[in-house]
Design a protein around this motif. Structure first.
Motif, PDB file in Angstrom:
ATOM      1  N   ILE A  66      -0.040   6.125   3.604  1.00  0.00           N
ATOM      2  CA  ILE A  66      -0.708   4.889   3.174  1.00  0.00           C
ATOM      3  C   ILE A  66      -0.041   4.322   1.928  1.00  0.00           C
ATOM      4  O   ILE A  66       0.061   3.101   1.754  1.00  0.00           O
ATOM      5  CB  ILE A  66      -2.221   5.122   2.947  1.00  0.00           C
ATOM      6  N   GLY A  67       0.460   5.191   1.053  1.00  0.00           N
ATOM      7  CA  GLY A  67       1.185   4.709  -0.120  1.00  0.00           C
ATOM      8  C   GLY A  67       2.425   3.933   0.272  1.00  0.00           C
ATOM      9  O   GLY A  67       2.705   2.861  -0.277  1.00  0.00           O
ATOM     10  N   LYS A  68       3.167   4.452   1.237  1.00  0.00           N
ATOM     11  CA  LYS A  68       4.378   3.775   1.703  1.00  0.00           C
ATOM     12  C   LYS A  68       4.036   2.425   2.331  1.00  0.00           C
ATOM     13  O   LYS A  68       4.724   1.423   2.086  1.00  0.00           O
ATOM     14  CB  LYS A  68       5.104   4.655   2.714  1.00  0.00           C
ATOM     15  N   ARG A  71       2.998  -0.234  -0.362  1.00  0.00           N
ATOM     16  CA  ARG A  71       4.012  -0.682  -1.321  1.00  0.00           C
ATOM     17  C   ARG A  71       4.681  -1.996  -0.913  1.00  0.00           C
ATOM     18  O   ARG A  71       5.369  -2.622  -1.718  1.00  0.00           O
ATOM     19  CB  ARG A  71       5.061   0.413  -1.532  1.00  0.00           C
ATOM     20  N   LYS A  72       4.463  -2.428   0.308  1.00  0.00           N
ATOM     21  CA  LYS A  72       5.008  -3.710   0.758  1.00  0.00           C
ATOM     22  C   LYS A  72       4.191  -4.898   0.237  1.00  0.00           C
ATOM     23  O   LYS A  72       4.605  -6.045   0.394  1.00  0.00           O
ATOM     24  CB  LYS A  72       5.039  -3.761   2.286  1.00  0.00           C
ATOM     25  N   TYR A  73       3.049  -4.621  -0.341  1.00  0.00           N
ATOM     26  CA  TYR A  73       2.124  -5.681  -0.738  1.00  0.00           C
ATOM     27  C   TYR A  73       1.961  -5.733  -2.253  1.00  0.00           C
ATOM     28  O   TYR A  73       2.177  -4.741  -2.956  1.00  0.00           O
ATOM     29  CB  TYR A  73       0.757  -5.457  -0.068  1.00  0.00           C
ATOM     30  N   ARG A 105       2.836  11.256  -4.639  1.00  0.00           N
ATOM     31  CA  ARG A 105       2.775  11.117  -3.182  1.00  0.00           C
ATOM     32  C   ARG A 105       2.590   9.663  -2.762  1.00  0.00           C
ATOM     33  O   ARG A 105       3.222   9.192  -1.822  1.00  0.00           O
ATOM     34  CB  ARG A 105       1.617  11.947  -2.623  1.00  0.00           C
ATOM     35  N   THR A 106       1.693   8.975  -3.430  1.00  0.00           N
ATOM     36  CA  THR A 106       1.403   7.592  -3.055  1.00  0.00           C
ATOM     37  C   THR A 106       2.423   6.609  -3.610  1.00  0.00           C
ATOM     38  O   THR A 106       2.512   5.469  -3.142  1.00  0.00           O
ATOM     39  CB  THR A 106       0.006   7.174  -3.547  1.00  0.00           C
TER      40      THR A 106
END
Length: 377
Positions: A66-68, A71-73, A105-106
């Motif tokens: 979910i972190g990955k 990160r697009k937003y 991790r996130t």
């Protein structure tokens, strides 16, 4: 999307819970990242702005996935929640280490919401003991801006819930509980909601569908739903019921595929709470869904004073009843693991002393035997 106010923030009423993300080849740790990112996009496109993860979800891979995806937003466009995993006592002395790893991790600099996670009978004494530094350290992280809002989650009995609130309640900004129409009376959820409302603590909802039970109804149960509101799916009815409960801030749904995401975001485009007549009908439906083998124990505790092994019989009756409603699972074992094994139902010697003083003449030894078998003890 329906939004609720929280400290001048707008929180989407539907939240994306990431405990049951899509996986590849049936491997819980092998998350389908492409599917997750499609689901996150659908969430964003439809106004969902709250995402919930935890240390143990997908054995730690949920936080990474979910972190990955997020990160697009723009970091200011969403809220993410994480949790300290005190449900595992091996973690109790590791709050600093685990919190640092969660940020890593996130890939985040801070968490918008952070939970003292899964307060229950096994860990309550540790959570309340300042020598383990859990509350103090997390408060420090809040002061440093690495946690914006601090609260807790719980599956505990009401008395344990109250113990935690008496110690930290004035500084808890939210509380996440298991809440659905089946558990409202059966699992003391109503009492917890009322206590949170009294204290001005917003309620976050987990298990709104009771692990899918409220989406997969029998034909008679489905007919009852259709009679209450024609053309409403069981899932929609469960969510509409929650929209009726006072104090609910956001509702976590552990969506596992894009189809579930699309269906749920469509439901939460509107706020359609139930009226009094519909709420009464749902209450009757919930009662009918309870297994007829449920034991009408009132926790009078006459039995406990006669048990030669001092087993907490009312607790065992409660665990038995829960297993009879939705099947034996980790919840019962979590409660048992808070006790020494000599206090488990396996310690029952079937002497019958408890049954002889039970005002309802319940066959307590048989319940102990059945609970032992259901849990595979």
């Amino acid at each position: 999307m329906i939004y609720k106010d929280f400290n001048n923030l707008k929180i989407s009423q539907l939240a994306f819970g990431t405990m049951r993300l899509p996986v590849l080849n049936g491997n819980d740790e092998n998350i389908d990242q492409d599917a997750v990112e499609k689901m996150v996009k659908t969430a964003f496109d439809n106004g969902v702005n709250y995402f919930d993860t935890a240390w143990g979800y997908h054995n730690g891979k949920s936080e990474v996935a979910i972190g990955k995806a997020l990160r697009k937003y723009d970091r200011n466009s969403y809220f993410i929640a994480d949790k300290f995993p005190g449900y595992d006592l091996a973690n109790i002395n590791k709050v600093e280490e685990i919190f640092a790893q969660q940020l890593e991790r996130t890939g985040l600099d801070y968490f918008d919401f952070y939970h003292i996670h899964n307060v229950h009978e096994l860990n309550i004494d540790y959570y309340l003991d300042p020598k383990y530094r859990i509350y103090d350290y997390l408060t420090k992280m809040k002061e440093e801006g690495k946690i914006k809002h601090l609260g807790f989650s719980t599956h505990a009995r009401f008395d344990t819930f109250i113990r935690f609130l008496e110690k930290y309640g004035d500084n808890m900004e939210f509380c996440q509980i298991q809440l659905n129409y089946l558990d409202y009376n059966f699992q003391e959820a109503k009492l917890k909601v009322e206590e949170c409302n009294k204290r001005g603590i917003p309620v976050m909802v987990m298990e709104p569908l009771r692990g899918g039970r409220l989406s997969n109804l029998s034909e008679p149960e489905l007919a009852a739903i259709n009679k209450i509101r024609p053309n409403v799916t069981p899932t929609q009815m469960a969510f509409r019921w929650l929209q009726t409960i006072p104090g609910v801030l956001t509702i976590l749904s552990g969506m596992s595929n894009p189809e579930q995401m699309a269906q749920n975001v469509a439901t939460f485009q509107t706020d359609e709470p139930l009226n009094n007549e519909e709420m009464n009908a749902i209450e009757q439906l919930a009662k009918s869904m309870v297994n007829p083998k449920i034991q009408p124990c009132t926790s009078c505790r006459y039995c406990t004073s006669h048990c030669p092994n001092e087993i907490d019989i009312p607790l065992m009756m409660s665990l038995y009843n829960e297993a009879m409603v939705t099947g034996a699972d980790w919840r019962q074992m979590m409660a048992l693991n808070a006790l020494p094994k000599e206090k488990w139902p396996t310690a029952c010697v079937s002497c019958g002393a408890c049954q002889s003083v039970c005002p309802q003449s319940l066959n307590i030894p048989q319940v102990m035997e059945d609970l032992t078998k259901m849990l595979g003890l």
